[in-house]
Design a protein around this motif. Structure first.
Motif, PDB file in Angstrom:
ATOM      1  N   PHE A   8       0.831  -1.208   0.000  1.00  6.23           N
ATOM      2  CA  PHE A   8       0.000   0.000   0.000  1.00  6.23           C
ATOM      3  C   PHE A   8       0.869   1.263   0.000  1.00  6.23           C
ATOM      4  O   PHE A   8       0.580   2.232  -0.692  1.00  6.23           O
ATOM      5  N   LEU A   9       1.936   1.235   0.814  1.00  6.61           N
ATOM      6  CA  LEU A   9       2.738   2.444   0.980  1.00  6.61           C
ATOM      7  C   LEU A   9       3.770   2.643  -0.124  1.00  6.61           C
ATOM      8  O   LEU A   9       4.252   3.750  -0.319  1.00  6.61           O
ATOM      9  N   THR A  10       4.097   1.562  -0.823  1.00  4.10           N
ATOM     10  CA  THR A  10       5.128   1.674  -1.860  1.00  4.10           C
ATOM     11  C   THR A  10       4.564   1.832  -3.255  1.00  4.10           C
ATOM     12  O   THR A  10       5.219   2.400  -4.126  1.00  4.10           O
ATOM     13  N   ARG A  11       3.357   1.326  -3.499  1.00  3.81           N
ATOM     14  CA  ARG A  11       2.780   1.436  -4.842  1.00  3.81           C
ATOM     15  C   ARG A  11       1.977   2.724  -4.970  1.00  3.81           C
ATOM     16  O   ARG A  11       0.755   2.716  -5.123  1.00  3.81           O
ATOM     17  N   LEU A  12       2.663   3.867  -4.909  1.00  2.00           N
ATOM     18  CA  LEU A  12       2.016   5.168  -5.062  1.00  2.00           C
ATOM     19  C   LEU A  12       1.757   5.439  -6.527  1.00  2.00           C
ATOM     20  O   LEU A  12       2.483   4.957  -7.394  1.00  2.00           O
ATOM     21  N   PRO A  13       0.722   6.218  -6.842  1.00  2.00           N
ATOM     22  CA  PRO A  13       0.506   6.595  -8.237  1.00  2.00           C
ATOM     23  C   PRO A  13       1.741   7.302  -8.779  1.00  2.00           C
ATOM     24  O   PRO A  13       2.261   8.236  -8.173  1.00  2.00           O
ATOM     25  N   SER A  14       2.259   6.868  -9.926  1.00  2.00           N
ATOM     26  CA  SER A  14       3.516   7.389 -10.462  1.00  2.00           C
ATOM     27  C   SER A  14       3.452   8.891 -10.705  1.00  2.00           C
ATOM     28  O   SER A  14       4.428   9.606 -10.464  1.00  2.00           O
ATOM     29  N   LYS A  15       2.295   9.389 -11.172  1.00  2.00           N
ATOM     30  CA  LYS A  15       2.170  10.808 -11.484  1.00  2.00           C
ATOM     31  C   LYS A  15       2.437  11.657 -10.249  1.00  2.00           C
ATOM     32  O   LYS A  15       3.244  12.602 -10.264  1.00  2.00           O
ATOM     33  N   TYR A  16       1.778  11.339  -9.134  1.00  2.00           N
ATOM     34  CA  TYR A  16       1.910  12.148  -7.930  1.00  2.00           C
ATOM     35  C   TYR A  16       3.259  11.910  -7.244  1.00  2.00           C
ATOM     36  O   TYR A  16       3.819  12.814  -6.615  1.00  2.00           O
ATOM     37  N   SER A  17       3.779  10.705  -7.339  1.00  2.00           N
ATOM     38  CA  SER A  17       5.079  10.408  -6.736  1.00  2.00           C
ATOM     39  C   SER A  17       6.172  11.219  -7.409  1.00  2.00           C
ATOM     40  O   SER A  17       7.050  11.780  -6.746  1.00  2.00           O
ATOM     41  N   ILE A  18       6.139  11.275  -8.733  1.00  2.00           N
ATOM     42  CA  ILE A  18       7.144  12.039  -9.479  1.00  2.00           C
ATOM     43  C   ILE A  18       7.030  13.525  -9.169  1.00  2.00           C
ATOM     44  O   ILE A  18       8.035  14.213  -8.964  1.00  2.00           O
ATOM     45  N   ASN A  19       5.794  14.023  -9.122  1.00  2.43           N
ATOM     46  CA  ASN A  19       5.589  15.442  -8.783  1.00  2.43           C
ATOM     47  C   ASN A  19       6.151  15.773  -7.405  1.00  2.43           C
ATOM     48  O   ASN A  19       6.815  16.809  -7.201  1.00  2.43           O
ATOM     49  N   GLY A  20       5.871  14.896  -6.448  1.00  4.32           N
ATOM     50  CA  GLY A  20       6.372  15.126  -5.095  1.00  4.32           C
ATOM     51  C   GLY A  20       7.889  15.099  -5.034  1.00  4.32           C
ATOM     52  O   GLY A  20       8.514  15.929  -4.356  1.00  4.32           O
ATOM     53  N   LEU A  21       8.500  14.151  -5.781  1.00  2.00           N
ATOM     54  CA  LEU A  21       9.958  14.051  -5.799  1.00  2.00           C
ATOM     55  C   LEU A  21      10.586  15.294  -6.423  1.00  2.00           C
ATOM     56  O   LEU A  21      11.592  15.825  -5.913  1.00  2.00           O
ATOM     57  N   ILE A  22       9.993  15.783  -7.501  1.00  7.88           N
ATOM     58  CA  ILE A  22      10.505  16.997  -8.164  1.00  7.88           C
ATOM     59  C   ILE A  22      10.435  18.201  -7.218  1.00  7.88           C
ATOM     60  O   ILE A  22      11.373  19.012  -7.123  1.00  7.88           O
ATOM     61  N   VAL A  81       6.628  22.821   5.078  1.00 12.74           N
ATOM     62  CA  VAL A  81       5.379  22.367   5.711  1.00 12.74           C
ATOM     63  C   VAL A  81       4.365  21.958   4.638  1.00 12.74           C
ATOM     64  O   VAL A  81       3.709  20.907   4.732  1.00 12.74           O
ATOM     65  N   ALA A  82       4.219  22.803   3.606  1.00 13.70           N
ATOM     66  CA  ALA A  82       3.254  22.511   2.530  1.00 13.70           C
ATOM     67  C   ALA A  82       3.623  21.224   1.792  1.00 13.70           C
ATOM     68  O   ALA A  82       2.753  20.406   1.459  1.00 13.70           O
ATOM     69  N   LEU A  83       4.929  21.056   1.573  1.00 18.86           N
ATOM     70  CA  LEU A  83       5.383  19.863   0.865  1.00 18.86           C
ATOM     71  C   LEU A  83       5.151  18.604   1.691  1.00 18.86           C
ATOM     72  O   LEU A  83       4.706  17.574   1.162  1.00 18.86           O
ATOM     73  N   LEU A  84       5.426  18.680   2.971  1.00 16.04           N
ATOM     74  CA  LEU A  84       5.172  17.534   3.853  1.00 16.04           C
ATOM     75  C   LEU A  84       3.692  17.175   3.877  1.00 16.04           C
ATOM     76  O   LEU A  84       3.306  15.997   3.851  1.00 16.04           O
ATOM     77  N   ALA A  85       2.849  18.204   3.914  1.00 11.69           N
ATOM     78  CA  ALA A  85       1.405  17.959   3.913  1.00 11.69           C
ATOM     79  C   ALA A  85       0.964  17.306   2.608  1.00 11.69           C
ATOM     80  O   ALA A  85       0.123  16.398   2.589  1.00 11.69           O
ATOM     81  N   TYR A  86       1.566  17.776   1.504  1.00  6.25           N
ATOM     82  CA  TYR A  86       1.221  17.236   0.184  1.00  6.25           C
ATOM     83  C   TYR A  86       1.604  15.758   0.084  1.00  6.25           C
ATOM     84  O   TYR A  86       0.802  14.912  -0.325  1.00  6.25           O
ATOM     85  N   VAL A  87       2.855  15.467   0.490  1.00 10.06           N
ATOM     86  CA  VAL A  87       3.336  14.084   0.421  1.00 10.06           C
ATOM     87  C   VAL A  87       2.535  13.186   1.351  1.00 10.06           C
ATOM     88  O   VAL A  87       2.152  12.065   1.001  1.00 10.06           O
ATOM     89  N   PHE A  88       2.258  13.666   2.554  1.00 13.92           N
ATOM     90  CA  PHE A  88       1.468  12.879   3.508  1.00 13.92           C
ATOM     91  C   PHE A  88       0.065  12.611   2.963  1.00 13.92           C
ATOM     92  O   PHE A  88      -0.484  11.520   3.135  1.00 13.92           O
ATOM     93  N   ASN A  89      -0.507  13.626   2.311  1.00 12.99           N
ATOM     94  CA  ASN A  89      -1.839  13.464   1.735  1.00 12.99           C
ATOM     95  C   ASN A  89      -1.845  12.402   0.629  1.00 12.99           C
ATOM     96  O   ASN A  89      -2.793  11.622   0.504  1.00 12.99           O
ATOM     97  N   ILE A  90      -0.757  12.393  -0.175  1.00 12.00           N
ATOM     98  CA  ILE A  90      -0.650  11.369  -1.219  1.00 12.00           C
ATOM     99  C   ILE A  90      -0.632   9.977  -0.601  1.00 12.00           C
ATOM    100  O   ILE A  90      -1.349   9.068  -1.026  1.00 12.00           O
ATOM    101  N   ILE A  91       0.201   9.819   0.426  1.00  8.11           N
ATOM    102  CA  ILE A  91       0.307   8.517   1.088  1.00  8.11           C
ATOM    103  C   ILE A  91      -1.018   8.100   1.707  1.00  8.11           C
ATOM    104  O   ILE A  91      -1.470   6.964   1.548  1.00  8.11           O
ATOM    105  N   LEU A  92      -1.672   9.019   2.407  1.00  9.88           N
ATOM    106  CA  LEU A  92      -2.931   8.712   3.074  1.00  9.88           C
ATOM    107  C   LEU A  92      -4.029   8.384   2.071  1.00  9.88           C
ATOM    108  O   LEU A  92      -4.776   7.407   2.239  1.00  9.88           O
ATOM    109  N   THR A  93      -4.113   9.197   1.013  1.00 13.05           N
ATOM    110  CA  THR A  93      -5.141   8.968  -0.010  1.00 13.05           C
ATOM    111  C   THR A  93      -4.933   7.625  -0.697  1.00 13.05           C
ATOM    112  O   THR A  93      -5.881   6.865  -0.916  1.00 13.05           O
TER     113      THR A  93
END
Length: 375
Positions: A8-22, A81-93
């Motif tokens: 669950f935690l590793t198979r993130l949607p590629s689109k959002y994972s790449i955006n977060g990494l960038i 803070v915003a980036l952490l919230a964004y990444v956390f939201n991706i993981i939670l969603t």
């Protein structure tokens, strides 16, 4: 459970994972450059300061004093803070979505387990849709496996229909479903190569499964049978026959008669004399709408004579045919193709001399009403 959570935690949607990494890399570069030039730190301290500020830890060992330094530190902290919230939201969603799908999948597997018996349909294309309609009209339980998301979303789930969004070649899935409660597995994708792989996967996982496969090309029929299919059907070939019969509809005659098997040769002689072809014979069981059908395709009188001689030299076959005629009270229909309607009129007049004609071009429903009186 750990394995499930890990997926669950590793198979993130590629689109959002790449955006977060960038965004993380971009913000980190911004922090290092700003710390180096604005805060006046060396490279190692710039990396350190960027990390603790982005993480909002702020140990206080480096304090911005000038206005530009304070603005830089504020923007870096807020962005962190915003980036952490964004990444956390991706993981939670993603976690919630995976949990929803897992729960939905578990419910579907329970529904299948609760079925007394079912059919497995692999592929929900044009042919698969028709097959599903035929099965549901007969109140059969069906498990539909479709890997294409768009087609899968188009499946209307009912009480007796369960759809699974997976690849039918997955051995684990097929071996789990193709058990004792599975009546048959129908492979109906539009690609013969896919059908071949699916049949091979099913046969390897379930040696005793009854497999019916679709074949788009005639040359692939033998390949699918060698791969393990018990029956192979070509909708294109069947469709071609239907097109032929529909094109000859004005020149087709269905004549329902009553006579014993002894008049067969006389019928053959009359049909061939008028240049017509006996396409098939339908035997009507009393009160039952669907007849027993034998494909004949006899054109020459010699065909009928050969069959007549066969019956004379094989008393067992003659007795079996007589028993069939007795079962249907000697009522049966001939589907005859011919050159034109005028020929049919002449043929009908000749047949009237030897047969009792019950009707011309009667529907099976009309014939069933007539034969019901014979019970």
């Amino acid at each position: 459970m750990k394995k499930i959570i890990f997926k669950f935690l590793t198979r993130l949607p590629s689109k959002y994972s790449i955006n977060g990494l960038i965004l993380i890399v971009g913000l980190f570069i911004y922090g290092i450059v700003g710390s180096y030039f604005i805060m006046g730190l060396n490279l190692i301290d710039s990396i350190y300061y960027s990390v603790i500020t982005m993480a909002t830890v702020g140990y206080g060992d480096y304090i911005p004093t000038t206005g530009i330094q304070k603005i830089f530190a504020t923007t870096l902290a807020l962005a962190g803070v915003a980036l952490l919230a964004y990444v956390f939201n991706i993981i939670l969603t993603n976690f919630q979505e995976k949990m929803r799908l897992y729960s939905k999948g578990a419910k579907k597997m329970k529904s299948i387990k609760d079925m007394d018996d079912y059919y497995i349909l692999c592929g929900y294309g044009r042919v698969g849709k028709v097959v599903l309609e035929e099965l549901t009209q007969r109140n059969q339980n069906v498990v539909v496996i479709e890997k294409d998301k768009e087609r899968y979303d188009g499946i209307e789930e009912k009480k007796n229909v369960v759809s699974i969004h997976k690849d039918a070649t997955e051995d684990e899935l097929i071996s789990h479903l193709a058990g004792d409660k599975c009546n048959s597995i129908i492979v109906s994708t539009g690609d013969d190569v896919s059908n071949l792989f699916i049949v091979m996967a099913i046969r390897e996982a379930s040696p005793n499964a009854w497999i019916v496969s679709r074949a788009s090309k005639t040359e692939n029929i033998s390949r699918l049978k060698k791969a393990g299919a018990d029956k192979v059907v070509s909708p294109e070939i069947i469709g071609g026959k239907d097109l032929y019969f529909e094109s000859t509809r004005p020149h087709l005659l269905k004549i329902t008669v009553r006579h014993t098997s002894d008049e067969l040769l006389d019928e053959f002689e009359i049909i061939s004399k008028h240049g017509c072809t006996l396409e098939n014979i339908e035997y009507h069981l009393p009160g039952i709408e669907t007849p027993l059908t034998r494909e004949i395709k006899a054109i020459e009188f010699s065909d009928g004579k050969e069959y007549h001689n066969y019956l004379k030299t094989h008393p067992d076959a003659k007795q079996a045919l007589d028993n069939l005629y007795k079962t249907v009270n000697n009522i049966h229909s001939h589907l005859i193709s011919g050159p034109d309607r005028a020929t049919f009129k002449k043929l009908t007049k000749d047949l009237e001399k030897i047969d009792e004609i019950i009707g011309i071009n009667l529907t099976n429903k009309e014939i069933a009403k007539i034969t019901k009186k014979e019970i």
